[in-house]
Design a protein around this motif. Structure first.
Motif, PDB file in Angstrom:
ATOM      1  N   UNK A 139      12.484   2.133   9.394  1.00 28.35           N
ATOM      2  CA  UNK A 139      12.870   3.521   8.699  1.00 28.35           C
ATOM      3  C   UNK A 139      11.397   3.975   7.851  1.00 28.35           C
ATOM      4  N   UNK A 140      11.082   4.478   7.428  1.00 28.70           N
ATOM      5  CA  UNK A 140      10.463   5.192   6.592  1.00 28.70           C
ATOM      6  C   UNK A 140      11.035   5.709   5.497  1.00 28.70           C
ATOM      7  N   UNK A 141      10.447   5.068   4.180  1.00 23.88           N
ATOM      8  CA  UNK A 141      10.582   5.902   3.131  1.00 23.88           C
ATOM      9  C   UNK A 141       9.449   5.698   2.339  1.00 23.88           C
ATOM     10  N   UNK A 142       8.813   6.776   1.337  1.00 21.72           N
ATOM     11  CA  UNK A 142       7.774   7.283   0.857  1.00 21.72           C
ATOM     12  C   UNK A 142       8.355   6.011  -1.225  1.00 21.72           C
ATOM     13  N   UNK A 143       7.140   5.273  -0.782  1.00 21.01           N
ATOM     14  CA  UNK A 143       6.699   4.550  -2.231  1.00 21.01           C
ATOM     15  C   UNK A 143       5.568   4.671  -2.616  1.00 21.01           C
ATOM     16  N   UNK A 144       5.542   4.702  -4.026  1.00 25.33           N
ATOM     17  CA  UNK A 144       4.394   5.452  -4.578  1.00 25.33           C
ATOM     18  C   UNK A 144       3.712   4.296  -4.918  1.00 25.33           C
ATOM     19  N   UNK A 145       2.286   3.937  -4.189  1.00 22.23           N
ATOM     20  CA  UNK A 145       1.470   3.447  -4.326  1.00 22.23           C
ATOM     21  C   UNK A 145       1.175   2.280  -5.444  1.00 22.23           C
ATOM     22  N   UNK A 146       1.726   2.808  -6.385  1.00 23.48           N
ATOM     23  CA  UNK A 146       1.283   0.608  -7.230  1.00 23.48           C
ATOM     24  C   UNK A 146       2.537  -0.353  -6.834  1.00 23.48           C
ATOM     25  N   UNK A 147       4.184   0.451  -6.339  1.00 24.62           N
ATOM     26  CA  UNK A 147       4.768  -0.214  -6.533  1.00 24.62           C
ATOM     27  C   UNK A 147       4.294  -1.159  -4.368  1.00 24.62           C
ATOM     28  N   UNK A 148       3.721  -0.357  -4.370  1.00 28.43           N
ATOM     29  CA  UNK A 148       3.732  -1.764  -3.100  1.00 28.43           C
ATOM     30  C   UNK A 148       3.125  -2.856  -2.974  1.00 28.43           C
ATOM     31  N   UNK A 149       3.909  -3.848  -1.967  1.00 29.14           N
ATOM     32  CA  UNK A 149       3.415  -5.582  -2.500  1.00 29.14           C
ATOM     33  C   UNK A 149       3.851  -5.979  -1.212  1.00 29.14           C
ATOM     34  N   UNK A 150       2.433  -6.182  -0.022  1.00 32.28           N
ATOM     35  CA  UNK A 150       2.116  -6.933   0.964  1.00 32.28           C
ATOM     36  C   UNK A 150       3.601  -6.991   2.122  1.00 32.28           C
ATOM     37  N   UNK A 151       4.251  -7.335   1.731  1.00 25.74           N
ATOM     38  CA  UNK A 151       5.972  -7.139   3.324  1.00 25.74           C
ATOM     39  C   UNK A 151       6.648  -7.151   2.211  1.00 25.74           C
ATOM     40  N   UNK A 152       7.182  -7.028   0.900  1.00 21.87           N
ATOM     41  CA  UNK A 152       7.799  -7.383  -0.028  1.00 21.87           C
ATOM     42  C   UNK A 152       8.364  -5.544  -0.447  1.00 21.87           C
ATOM     43  N   UNK A 153       7.435  -4.598  -0.173  1.00 15.20           N
ATOM     44  CA  UNK A 153       7.346  -2.846  -0.956  1.00 15.20           C
ATOM     45  C   UNK A 153       6.591  -2.845   0.144  1.00 15.20           C
TER      46      UNK A 153
END
Length: 610
Positions: A335-349
């Motif tokens: 699945x794909x979800x649009x997450x803001x770059x500021x919340x991306x975190x390794x494999x967690x987000x």
């Protein structure tokens, strides 16, 4: 011990507010400076203001946006002309300690919003805060020369703020909007006593050592690339081996429990997402594209953020009888979800991930039994990976589809399943998915951190929207119930948690490389290869370290890879068909016969309990 606040009608109220509004403090439940969730919320909120006051004294031009309490601490977003780095945190902390010792009373007062707009007319960040306050009256908290807009609650005096630590400096877009300016953000934490703060800081140090991003690089499990795109993990051979083992074990476990494997497409027409409610309630988290054809107009498609719609279409593909139910579909759904770059975190987000997703279509009378069965599945998986866990029921959110009656029915079904099995659980009011309430599974890792993983959701709404049916024993059509279920949550997140839980030292049955064989000299290589061939036939991932390097260097290299078992082959082992083992997880060394060795490997593979 002096109280710092009270709790009345399930609301935390500070003493300043209680006095101002003539609330009887004596008859209310008092909150004392202890490490309870209520007390920590008050202490941390107040420590955020203490930090802001210290920053204002050190950097007089500072302007402040918001400073909320977050999980395990607090932060404040602000603007200063100077660049503030990690090296400045100690200076700010020292000033905070100095202010706390002044024993300043923390006062609260209210003014009309219109007066607040005038009062802070030269402060553009305060104006941004005021825009988001719907009421006509605002509250302000003041301590010494510092004051800020705030709802509270706060301790009555800075003397209660003793045990705090500033943790890191970050950047944060104003209001989380990437089109607006970047503010400085400082994170911190606070506790009611010195020992709790020290224990927390020790845990953070241990967490740094276990960081899955650091270990993932060192152990060559996965990588990210700016050329590929943020939030899109690339699995390297060792990581892919680990992941495939997990997928294989779960595949067998699902089949054993009567689940059928299915696979839905990764893009579906937007009309289906409108029908499901995702378009209206989840659109900001989705990616869309258009497919144009010469024979027809351009059609919008949505890249799936969830797998449920594909499974619904499979269920709907033919007439169903009550005798078939429950029908259980499972899919390792990308699945794909649009997450803001500021919340991306390794494999967690991440922006692309794979769910261990399943959907159970059943009669309403079968809900409880199926939820109980899933809970048993959860328990077996968590015990296998040595995770303690707890559960929480999340109820109807503000943004939801379906009637209150349907939501109550679904929520009660989850409660009954947990109650019947004697499971303890918390309630998260308003935390459900937009289409149904859920049980959230929260695991505790080796150093005491809690992680949200799987969910079990009861859904009456999507079967209604898609007009799903089955023929009952009276030959009448009825509506099935849909249970959404993911136990790991996603392979990415679960593997990230596992890396940190085990500090990269995985159990034998899941390790990407399970055995490294080290022949001491050239004349020992043939026996090493012989062992290796037999292990490969057993499905064991092995490597032979026969480079022209010293024995000690090869052993050190193997140990750095954190493999569960190192086998060293020398003259004695070749002559007597022995195996010299260094067991990393059991922290022992021993010699056994070749036959005993293979029996031991079979034992280790049987550690799986699901």
């Amino acid at each position: 011990m002096e109280p710092i606040a009270i709790k009345k009608d399930n609301e935390i109220i500070d003493l300043q507010t209680a006095k101002e509004k003539n609330i009887d403090i004596e008859s209310a439940k008092k909150i004392y400076p202890e490490n309870t969730p209520e007390a920590l919320e008050v202490i941390r909120h107040s420590t955020a203001h203490l930090m802001a006051q210290a920053i204002k004294e050190l950097y007089p031009d500072a302007k402040f946006f918001v400073g909320p309490v977050v999980k395990d601490g607090f932060y404040y977003d602000f603007r200063v002309k100077e660049k503030i780095g990690e090296e400045d945190l100690k200076k700010i902390e020292k000033k905070m300690q100095e202010i706390a010792k002044r024993k300043l009373d923390i006062q609260r007062y209210e003014i009309p919003k219109s007066k607040a707009i005038e009062k802070f007319k030269d402060d553009d960040l305060k104006q941004e805060v005021l825009k988001n306050i719907p009421s006509d009256t605002v509250s302000i908290y003041k301590q010494g020369d510092f004051e800020d807009l705030c709802r509270g609650p706060h301790v009555p005096n800075t003397k209660f703020l003793k045990h705090f630590k500033l943790l890191r400096v970050a950047g944060a877009y104003l209001g989380g909007d990437e089109t607006k300016e970047m503010l400085t953000r400082i994170y911190g934490t606070a506790f009611a006593d010195k020992k709790s703060l020290k224990d927390y800081l020790t845990m953070l140090e241990e967490a740094k050592k276990r960081d899955h991003r650091k270990l993932g690089t060192e152990l060559e499990l996965f990588m990210f690339s700016d050329e590929v795109g943020a939030g899109l993990p690339i699995w390297l051979p060792k990581g892919a081996r680990l992941r495939s083992k997990l997928e294989s074990l779960l595949f067998k476990a699902h089949r054993k429990r009567g689940y059928e494997p299915v696979r839905g497409p990764e893009i579906l027409k937007s009309e289906l997402w409108k029908k499901s409610g995702h378009y209206q309630n989840y659109k900001e988290n989705m990616y869309f594209t258009e497919i144009c054809d010469e024979k027809e107009d351009c059609v919008e498609y949505g890249i799936k953020p969830m797998n449920c719609v594909g499974h619904i279409m499979i269920y709907k593909s033919k007439k169903r009888s009550y005798r078939e139910l429950p029908i259980k579909y499972f899919e390792y759904g990308v699945v794909h979800r649009h997450e803001k770059s500021g919340v991306l975190h390794g494999l967690f987000r991440v922006r692309e991930f794979t769910q261990d997703d399943a959907h159970i279509f059943c009669m309403p009378s079968q809900i409880k039994d199926n939820v109980i069965e899933v809970l048993g599945f959860v328990d077996e998986i968590m015990k296998t990976f040595d995770f303690k866990y707890e559960m929480e029921i999340s109820t109807k959110p503000k943004k939801a589809i379906g009637s209150d009656e349907i939501w109550e029915k679904a929520t009660n079904a989850l409660k009954e399943a947990l109650d019947e099995n004697g499971h303890k659980y918390e309630i998260d009011e308003g935390g459900g998915a937009f289409y149904g309430p859920k049980i959230d599974i929260k695991i505790t890792d080796a150093i005491g951190r809690k992680w949200q993983c799987g969910t079990i959701q009861v859904d009456f709404n999507l079967p209604e929207r898609f007009e799903l049916g089955y023929i009952n024993d009276k030959n009448e059509e009825e509506r099935p119930v849909m249970i959404h279920r993911a136990i790991l949550g996603s392979f990415e997140r679960f593997i990230g948690i596992m890396i940190e839980h085990f500090a990269g030292e995985f159990p034998f049955f899941i390790a990407p490389t399970q055995i490294i064989i080290i022949p001491i000299a050239q004349n020992h290589i043939d026996y090493a290869k012989e062992l290796n061939e037999k292990l490969v036939e057993m499905g064991i991932d092995t490597e032979i370290f026969d480079k022209n390097e010293s024995l000690n260097k090869r052993i050190r290299t193997a140990e750095k890879q954190k493999v569960p078992m190192i086998v060293v082959i020398g003259d004695k082992e070749v002559e007597e068909k022995l195996v010299a083992i260094r067991d990393r997880r059991e922290r022992i060394q021993y010699n056994i016969s070749e036959n005993e060795f293979f029996e031991k490997i079979k034992e280790k593979l049987s550690e799986v309990r699901f």
